[in-house]
Design an enzyme around this catalytic site. Sequence first.
Site, PDB file in Angstrom:
ATOM      1  N   LYS A  85       0.835  -1.203   0.000  1.00  0.00           N
ATOM      2  CA  LYS A  85       0.000   0.000   0.000  1.00  0.00           C
ATOM      3  C   LYS A  85       0.871   1.254   0.000  1.00  0.00           C
ATOM      4  CE  LYS A  85      -1.757   2.518   3.163  1.00  0.00           C
ATOM      5  NZ  LYS A  85      -2.349   3.047   4.387  1.00  0.00           N
ATOM      6  N   ASP A 135      -6.420   0.658   0.610  1.00  0.00           N
ATOM      7  CA  ASP A 135      -6.485   1.031   2.024  1.00  0.00           C
ATOM      8  C   ASP A 135      -7.852   0.583   2.548  1.00  0.00           C
ATOM      9  OD1 ASP A 135      -8.325   2.814   1.038  1.00  0.00           O
ATOM     10  OD2 ASP A 135      -7.645   4.460   2.304  1.00  0.00           O
TER      11      ASP A 135
END
Length: 285
Positions: A184, A203
């Site tokens: 991420k 996310d």
Amino acid sequence: MIPRQPARTGRQDKVRVALAPSPSPANPKRSPKARDVRPGGGKLAAKRPAKSGKSTAAGKGYNPIAPERVAEILKRLNDLYPDATCALTHASAWELLVATILSAQSTDVNVNRVTPELFRKYPTVEAFAALTPEQLEPDVRSTGFFRNKSKSVVGAAKKIVADFGGQVPDDIDKLLTLPGVARKTANVVLGTWFRKAVGVVVDTHVHRISRRLELTKENDPKKIEQDLMKILPRDRWILFSHQIIWHGRKLCYARKPKCVDCALENICHAGDKTWSTVDIHESAQ
Ligand code: SF4
């Protein structure tokens, strides 16, 4: 009466005809009252999601990742959030990397309160590399999980100075060697700073909303990213995440999403919708 089934393409445009004017990107803020009024003045009740748990199953042949449906979702997101970008304040790849590490289990607003003073105090990656994690802890305490975050930031700084000449690498494999950096964070830095679409940022918002929109059935962020990479055009990988993150902040909350104001409402079958004009798919949440 034969219950209406979702369209094979996943589009629910007939609902627009059957009900009062449906949400449109041009007018996403229509009130529930406005939606419930028939042109002739009579009231028309919108369909509420089933509370019994016996919600409608996805119709036979319904394909939530049909290209037409995905394109429609992308079009509406574009209309809603044309300029969506990363909300973390930063002026360099290093600052974005630090801010992203600090944003774990925190909010961007919270991180943005801390970073201006942090980057004034330690203006370069070398300045961070000269610290011990304990020295950094008081400066990042308010973002939560400050011991781990201090270790990651100082560890990443030391490695960038030692192995990458003080420059944040623009390569995912190299980024993933930095302490505290998983896919991420690497995707945020690559997409937002280097404009490289190597993956899709997953996310908490992208995770939740991709499931609600039935773009994935997975729960593991890596698998969700793989699913999204398969169905989204590569030139939308970066913007899609930013737009979905904004959508999660503005309307599609984890609890009690504001479906009544959502421009995606008539193509969304999420099992935890708070208001619906279309069939609910219980597995979509
Ligand atoms: S769950 Fe509600 S707010 Fe979220 S995308 Fe679907 S209709 Fe919109």
